[in-house]
Design an enzyme around this catalytic site. Structure first.
Site, PDB file in Angstrom:
ATOM      1  N   ASP A  10     -25.764 -55.091  13.288  1.00 20.77           N
ATOM      2  CA  ASP A  10     -25.460 -53.495  14.405  1.00 20.77           C
ATOM      3  C   ASP A  10     -24.381 -52.772  13.414  1.00 20.77           C
ATOM      4  O   ASP A  10     -23.206 -52.687  13.765  1.00 20.77           O
ATOM      5  CB  ASP A  10     -24.541 -54.764  15.363  1.00 20.77           C
ATOM      6  CG  ASP A  10     -24.917 -53.611  16.333  1.00 20.77           C
ATOM      7  OD1 ASP A  10     -25.472 -52.169  16.109  1.00 20.77           O
ATOM      8  OD2 ASP A  10     -23.967 -53.977  17.572  1.00 20.77           O
ATOM      9  N   LYS A  16     -30.484 -59.010  12.751  1.00 21.30           N
ATOM     10  CA  LYS A  16     -30.368 -57.734  13.052  1.00 21.30           C
ATOM     11  C   LYS A  16     -29.201 -57.049  13.023  1.00 21.30           C
ATOM     12  O   LYS A  16     -27.933 -57.374  13.716  1.00 21.30           O
ATOM     13  CB  LYS A  16     -31.235 -57.541  15.102  1.00 21.30           C
ATOM     14  CG  LYS A  16     -30.662 -56.259  14.808  1.00 21.30           C
ATOM     15  CD  LYS A  16     -32.190 -55.966  15.976  1.00 21.30           C
ATOM     16  CE  LYS A  16     -32.422 -54.175  16.159  1.00 21.30           C
ATOM     17  NZ  LYS A  16     -31.281 -53.119  15.691  1.00 21.30           N
ATOM     18  N   GLU A  32     -34.460 -62.288  10.505  1.00 22.53           N
ATOM     19  CA  GLU A  32     -33.507 -61.935   9.683  1.00 22.53           C
ATOM     20  C   GLU A  32     -32.375 -61.983  10.365  1.00 22.53           C
ATOM     21  O   GLU A  32     -32.689 -61.659  11.733  1.00 22.53           O
ATOM     22  CB  GLU A  32     -33.853 -60.551   9.283  1.00 22.53           C
ATOM     23  CG  GLU A  32     -35.081 -61.077   7.571  1.00 22.53           C
ATOM     24  CD  GLU A  32     -35.115 -59.304   7.024  1.00 22.53           C
ATOM     25  OE1 GLU A  32     -34.122 -58.136   7.346  1.00 22.53           O
ATOM     26  OE2 GLU A  32     -35.791 -59.684   6.514  1.00 22.53           O
ATOM     27  N   CYS A  55      -0.337 -35.043  33.029  1.00 23.04           N
ATOM     28  CA  CYS A  55      -0.523 -35.193  31.648  1.00 23.04           C
ATOM     29  C   CYS A  55       0.169 -35.881  30.998  1.00 23.04           C
ATOM     30  O   CYS A  55       1.379 -36.278  30.325  1.00 23.04           O
ATOM     31  CB  CYS A  55      -1.100 -34.005  30.713  1.00 23.04           C
ATOM     32  SG  CYS A  55      -1.494 -34.510  29.081  1.00 23.04           S
ATOM     33  N   CYS A  83       2.029 -33.631  28.009  1.00 15.30           N
ATOM     34  CA  CYS A  83       2.144 -32.815  28.040  1.00 15.30           C
ATOM     35  C   CYS A  83       2.752 -32.780  29.223  1.00 15.30           C
ATOM     36  O   CYS A  83       3.144 -31.348  29.507  1.00 15.30           O
ATOM     37  CB  CYS A  83       1.361 -31.597  27.364  1.00 15.30           C
ATOM     38  SG  CYS A  83       0.470 -31.167  28.590  1.00 15.30           S
ATOM     39  N   TYR A 105     -25.971 -54.364   3.966  1.00 16.53           N
ATOM     40  CA  TYR A 105     -27.431 -55.167   4.092  1.00 16.53           C
ATOM     41  C   TYR A 105     -28.792 -54.553   3.581  1.00 16.53           C
ATOM     42  O   TYR A 105     -28.419 -53.717   5.015  1.00 16.53           O
ATOM     43  CB  TYR A 105     -26.719 -56.779   5.152  1.00 16.53           C
ATOM     44  CG  TYR A 105     -25.396 -57.070   5.030  1.00 16.53           C
ATOM     45  CD1 TYR A 105     -26.267 -58.502   4.535  1.00 16.53           C
ATOM     46  CD2 TYR A 105     -24.387 -56.414   5.502  1.00 16.53           C
ATOM     47  CE1 TYR A 105     -24.200 -58.546   4.240  1.00 16.53           C
ATOM     48  CE2 TYR A 105     -23.189 -56.759   5.341  1.00 16.53           C
ATOM     49  CZ  TYR A 105     -22.875 -57.751   5.040  1.00 16.53           C
ATOM     50  OH  TYR A 105     -21.446 -58.768   4.705  1.00 16.53           O
ATOM     51  N   CYS A 117      -6.221 -32.058  32.516  1.00 16.21           N
ATOM     52  CA  CYS A 117      -5.047 -31.687  31.618  1.00 16.21           C
ATOM     53  C   CYS A 117      -5.178 -30.201  32.089  1.00 16.21           C
ATOM     54  O   CYS A 117      -5.923 -29.834  31.182  1.00 16.21           O
ATOM     55  CB  CYS A 117      -5.028 -32.279  30.465  1.00 16.21           C
ATOM     56  SG  CYS A 117      -2.957 -31.430  29.988  1.00 16.21           S
ATOM     57  N   CYS A 173      -1.146 -28.219  24.774  1.00 15.18           N
ATOM     58  CA  CYS A 173      -1.229 -30.144  25.074  1.00 15.18           C
ATOM     59  C   CYS A 173      -0.852 -30.823  24.026  1.00 15.18           C
ATOM     60  O   CYS A 173      -2.379 -29.950  23.157  1.00 15.18           O
ATOM     61  CB  CYS A 173      -1.975 -30.429  25.447  1.00 15.18           C
ATOM     62  SG  CYS A 173      -2.060 -32.133  26.366  1.00 15.18           S
ATOM     63  N   LYS A 193     -33.421 -59.582  20.707  1.00 11.04           N
ATOM     64  CA  LYS A 193     -32.299 -58.862  21.242  1.00 11.04           C
ATOM     65  C   LYS A 193     -31.790 -60.430  21.868  1.00 11.04           C
ATOM     66  O   LYS A 193     -31.896 -60.941  22.618  1.00 11.04           O
ATOM     67  CB  LYS A 193     -32.276 -57.574  22.397  1.00 11.04           C
ATOM     68  CG  LYS A 193     -32.783 -56.625  22.099  1.00 11.04           C
ATOM     69  CD  LYS A 193     -31.861 -55.730  20.933  1.00 11.04           C
ATOM     70  CE  LYS A 193     -31.740 -54.217  20.783  1.00 11.04           C
ATOM     71  NZ  LYS A 193     -31.649 -53.311  21.222  1.00 11.04           N
TER      72      LYS A 193
END
Ligand code: IVH
Length: 680
Positions: A118, A116, A114, A411, A414, A226, A429, A435, A317
């Site tokens: 993910d 596999k 089958e 940053c 901000c 599935y 930051c 921020c 795999k």
């Protein structure tokens, strides 16, 4: 290897694996590739095989995955949801088949092959053909009840009917939830257009969708289910093979994947594997390999399980895939806790059938290690469900005018200063209170029980208030009463809940200096450190103006925390917010604890049961006097407070000749220093 070294290594691996499990299963933000996770896992397994007597009780090698989140109801699986072993090449595959043949001599073995998928494993319960519950795998033993979300999955039959077979009284179907490739691309494109979260891969998007408390979110995501197995069926459906089971499920309307085969030999399995690997980019769903199962169900039963994995199935795999592309830009993203993460914007490239246009570079250290620059040609690598990563930079293709990447000084969200104390890998930051990227976390923390304790201001309120733009930073909390009409306009928030909220906010204005310092959310400053800082400096002004040396003299404060404190008060926007909070009326009495810290820097240990107070009380008294309270006795321990039934720590103290006090003596000493029980 010496035993202590083995244990230390095991502990370290367990801790790392737990961190990565959390990132993967709970946060849906893997920090490392699966192959790297597997390496860590196998390293731990190998150590455990070599030293079985040292196996740690919390080792993850006998569990399947991460702990379930707490917000959904937890359900124990009647039949545990186990995992699969892996093979990566023909040799391993043939060895898998040999092990089976050895256990089933002279039997013909057919293999069901089958895809596999993910995605995320779930279990579905049907009673008399009606879907009554959906549960995530969780840690394999216990999962989360996500029925509402599962019911939004469009390709999943909610009611079973068939004109060919009898609908069972009880059916538990196992399978994978995922987002097909086309849906995933559309979802990300839509989100990008709306300025919302872009998902790293379909697996994360599916996981995130299933864990939403609001089923409308799941409904808006193109999830698909599935099926790949039947965990329970009553009465027995009489099927004898895996392939028949898939057909049987398909008959009820379950999708079982675009490809599955029955193979007469393991060589044929290998051929199918090569074929599917080639077809992989053209499949509608993301797969990270194939699953090879013994087709005959009786044979499966004979083979059984080895620890947590079936002997009758394995995951085969696919190898990792890589592609070349160029770096168009390097952006810095600011996370909810202020971490700055560099992201390479790539010229979009197909890697293993998925278009990759963004890839995280993790941190500035990684950028320098790779020496990656805007304009560079890079290899992007991806294996199965792994988030793509830049594996290599090709200096020979580098344009002449590239520049070395530096950490931004401010940053990008901000413009507060970016800081990175020595020895830390991640830059942050420093404008935590202000921020916008850190807003939600800052507010959650600020209102939490040990901070300003505004119980009524939960996530739902916060979400609505952010939506109305009424909470740009925590100081805005104290101006909400000026927006009563807008608050009343929020759906399901009546007069009473608005009033309760405003009352809770008003009541929170009287606090303590320690709670206020804690509420600011300065990195490294937890509840205890905040209390130490309050005791040491007595006023917010003194803390704000303290230099690094003065800070380091505070018990519990080391070099790095001291630097975070300085950085926090250096960020002008943070100061603005603090000023606004004080102007809104937040106040406290001067700390009651003595300014003298007669036990400054001493290490104390409390052991056994105390009769007149809890250990927390005793700890607080000691800390108020400047002592550290440690969990273990060493030659550095100043004194051990021993209650009833004190055990090994007391013995150790006696052996090392360390001062020991009983509870009465301890209380007398505390009273001498002005630390009575009721003053804590
Ligand atoms: S059968 C005893 N079939 O892979 C476990 N699993 O790595 C039997 N998976 O937890 C699982 N596609 O979530 C099976 N066709 C398939 C699968 C599949 C994906 C997942 C499943 C499992 C994980 C193990």
């Amino acid at each position: 290897m010496e035993h202590t070294a083995v244990v230390a290594q095991m502990r370290q691996l367990i801790q790392l694996l737990a961190q990565h499990n959390h990132a993967y299963y709970v946060m849906d933000q893997p920090m490392i590739a699966d192959s790297e996770y597997d390496q860590l896992f196998h390293q731990l397994k190998a150590l455990e095989q070599q030293y079985p007597e040292l196996i740690q009780s919390d080792s993850p090698t006998d569990k399947v995955g991460g702990a379930p989140l707490s917000k959904f109801e937890n359900i124990t699986h009647t039949v545990p949801m186990l995992s699969l072993g892996n093979v990566f090449n023909q040799e391993d595959l043939f060895a898998f088949a040999r092990r089976i043949e050895e256990r089933l001599p002279n039997q013909k073995i057919q293999y069901d092959v089958e895809l596999k998928f993910d995605g995320l494993a779930i279990s579905l319960w049907y009673e008399n053909g009606i879907l009554i519950r959906g549960v995530t795998r969780g840690d394999g033993e216990t999962g989360e009840l996500i029925t509402q979300n599962v019911k939004t999955i469009r390709n999943l039959p909610k009611v079973l009917s068939s004109d060919q077979v009898l609908v069972p009284q009880l059916l538990e179907v196992r399978g994978e939830v995922l987002i097909p490739k086309a849906g995933f691309e559309k979802l990300n494109a839509d989100n990008e257009a709306k300025g919302e979260k872009i998902f790293a891969n379909p697996r994360n998007a599916a996981a995130g969708s299933l864990r939403q408390l609001d089923p409308n979110v799941a409904a808006s995501r193109p999830l698909a289910f599935y099926a790949y197995g039947i965990a329970q069926c009553e009465p027995d459906n009489g099927l004898t093979s895996m392939s028949e089971s898939l057909e049987w499920l398909n008959n009820f309307g379950f999708a079982v994947g675009e490809r599955h085969f029955v193979c007469d030999s393991i060589q044929e399995v290998q051929e199918k594997y090569e074929k599917i690997n080639q077809e992989r980019p053209h499949l509608s769903v993301e797969i990270d390999g194939m699953v090879v199962k013994v087709d005959d169900l009786k044979q499966q039963q004979q083979l059984g399980f080895l620890s947590r994995e079936p002997r009758w199935a394995t995951a085969y795999k696919f190898p990792a895939v890589a592609a070349l592309t160029t770096v168009e830009n390097i952006d810095w993203q600011v996370g909810r806790t202020g971490t700055l993460t560099p992201v390479a914007r790539l010229n979009p490239v197909a890697v293993g059938g998925v278009t990759v246009s963004n890839v995280t570079l993790h941190n500035i250290g990684e950028i320098h290690r790779l020496d990656v620059r805007v304009g560079d040609t890079v290899s992007v690598y991806r294996s199965g469900d792994v988030i793509p990563k830049v594996e290599k930079v090709w200096p020979e293709f580098r344009p002449v005018d590239t520049v070395v990447v530096h950490l931004p000084e401010n940053c990008p969200v901000c413009s507060s200063p970016v800081v990175m104390p020595e020895g830390e890998a991640l830059a942050r930051c420093s404008g935590g209170l202000y921020c916008a990227a850190q807003r939600i976390e800052a507010i959650r923390h600020f209102v939490s029980r040990k901070a300003l304790d505004i119980e009524g201001l939960g996530d739902r309120w916060v979400e609505s208030l952010l939506h109305l733009n009424l909470l740009k930073d925590v100081a805005d909390i104290y101006h909400l009463h000026e927006h009563r009409e807008e608050l009343l306009g929020i759906e399901k928030m009546g007069e009473k809940s608005v009033q309760n909220l405003l009352d809770a906010i008003e009541n929170s204005k009287k606090t303590t200096l320690a709670s206020f310092i804690y509420a600011l959310g300065i990195r490294g400053v937890g509840e205890t450190t905040a209390r130490m800082l309050a005791n040491t400096f007595q006023t917010l002004d003194a803390l704000r103006n303290a230099d690094i040396e003065a800070l380091k003299k505070t018990p519990d404060v080391g070099e790095i925390t001291a630097e975070w404190v300085i950085d926090f008060f250096k960020a002008p926007h943070n100061l603005e917010v603090v000023e606004r909070l004080l102007a809104a009326g937040i106040h406290w009495d001067a700390p009651v604890a003595s300014t003298r810290q007669p036990l400054n820097g001493e290490s104390w240990v409390i052991t056994g049961t105390l009769s007149q107070m809890g250990r927390d009380d005793a700890t607080q008294m000691l800390q108020a006097l400047g002592a550290r309270v440690s969990g273990s006795v060493s030659s550095k321990t100043k004194c051990v407070v021993a209650g009833e039934k004190a055990g090994s720590k007391l013995e150790k103290a006696e052996k090392l000749g360390i001062q020991v006090m009983n509870e009465v003596e301890f209380l007398a000493l505390m009273a001498e220093y002005g630390q009575g029980l009721n003053e804590v």
